[in-house]
Enzyme design. Sequence first.
Site, short mmCIF file in Angstrom:
data_model
loop_
_atom_site.label_atom_id
_atom_site.label_comp_id
_atom_site.label_asym_id
_atom_site.label_seq_id
_atom_site.Cartn_x
_atom_site.Cartn_y
_atom_site.Cartn_z
N GLU A 130 0.80 -1.21 0.00
CA GLU A 130 0.00 0.00 0.00
C GLU A 130 0.85 1.28 0.00
O GLU A 130 0.49 2.27 -0.62
CB GLU A 130 -0.95 0.01 1.21
N ASP A 131 1.98 1.24 0.68
CA ASP A 131 2.72 2.48 0.88
C ASP A 131 4.06 2.58 0.15
O ASP A 131 4.76 3.59 0.27
CB ASP A 131 2.98 2.69 2.39
#
Length: 494
Positions: free
Chosen positions: A75-76
Amino acid sequence: MSIKELLKIVKKNNPNADFDSIRLAYDFAEEAHQGQTRLTGEPYINHSLETAKTLAKMKLGAQIIQAGLLHDVPEDTDRTLEDVEKNFGSEVAQMVAGITKLGKIKYRGMDRYIENLRKMFMAMASDVRVIFIKFADRIHNLSTLEAHPPKKRYRIALESLEIYAPIANRLGMGEMKGTLEDLSFKYVYPKEYQWTIGLMQARREVKEKYLNTALRNARKEIEQSGIKILDIHGRAKHIYSLYKKLLRYDREIDRIHDLVAIRIIVKDIADCYAVLGILHSKWPPVRGRIKDYIAQPKPNGYKSLHTTVFCEEGEKVEFQIRTQEMHDEAELGIAAHWHYEETLKTPQTEDKQLHWVKDLAKIQEQLQTRSQYLKNLEDLKIDVFQTRIFVITPKGDVIDLPEDSTPVDFAYAIHTEIGDKCTGAKVNDEMVPLDSKLKSGDMVDILVDKKRKGPNPDWLKFVKTSSAKTKIKAKTKSKITDWLKTVIPSGENK
Ligand code: MN
């Protein structure tokens, strides 16, 4: 926090773990998050390490710890889920995918709240390990809340207190529940938090002096009798749980005897009773405070021996005596079944808690497909957050239900067929109306009529569980419009 410290904790709880794989996951995450910082200013990887540390403390296996280290990577960072799978295999990737799907929680209004809840249950039902990682992630986020603006702090803490902690509780994860509550408490109820802390500290200073003496003396007595102590430690009551207990005891802290307690962990059940005998021969027990939860476990399965004794100078001290297995069960709940069970997707033990998760997920699926029920969000909240009661079948099985549940809820909790065909109920051998409220400890016997066609739509007026509601509605679908006419007061239709 460093990888070295993490590996040390893993080694302590799980000496045969695959340390290399954990280190590789760390290297991968560290590189992926390179240059990123958290709001607190610390390097991002610290968050990954702290998450993994909580999992390691829960004695979970290497794969879950790897997933904990990698949980924010897809996600990051610009590394994808496929990258994770290529390097760490499908088991780990699957857990990371579960976490990624849950997404960053954005808590806005009731709809989002319910939506989050739904996502959590879906994730849990497909792989309960995902929720362990989510809890661990949340614990570190809560302990770094100061970096956020007040409004956001409140929102995250409230969600932890109202959603995460009750779920942890239902999964039997006592330690996780306590930690989530304690970390959230001061942001959600700052005044009450200060008040409780103040009361506790004043009282505890006095207590702790006695406690240390009592602990030393108890250890000496037990060891002299030849019993091996695996662990003995003082435990302070969780602050939020103390606060709630204070509210029940007219806010009088002197009436609370388990503010601090001494916990003794021994090899087996025989040693538990032997230790109880030794303590009682040394210090007189307080009448009515000896609790044998080994012979008679609490309805939630909790096992231990509890006793409060008059120690030196007449000070009362509570002792809790248990085996390591009982201890792990009480502290870790469902997570205890995942100790070493690396490759298993479902724990070997027939798991009641897991059934609960699956049932709820099923109900939620139905809610999602039936927009008419989606409005009735309260149904769902009731099952999760209401205080539970525990009632007993004639065979001695324990069924847990939300407070104020009725014999009909009980009947549906046992089997849909029994619910559909139920005509009467006996509680503790006496006939009762179907809408009477059950209490913890009630023994409930359902009378069925095999020829009965189906449930009575009127039951919808009093049943408490969403499972009973859903099942009754499904069976009485054709009649539902008639029934609606009877419950909506005339005048409201106009
Ligand atoms: Mn995270």
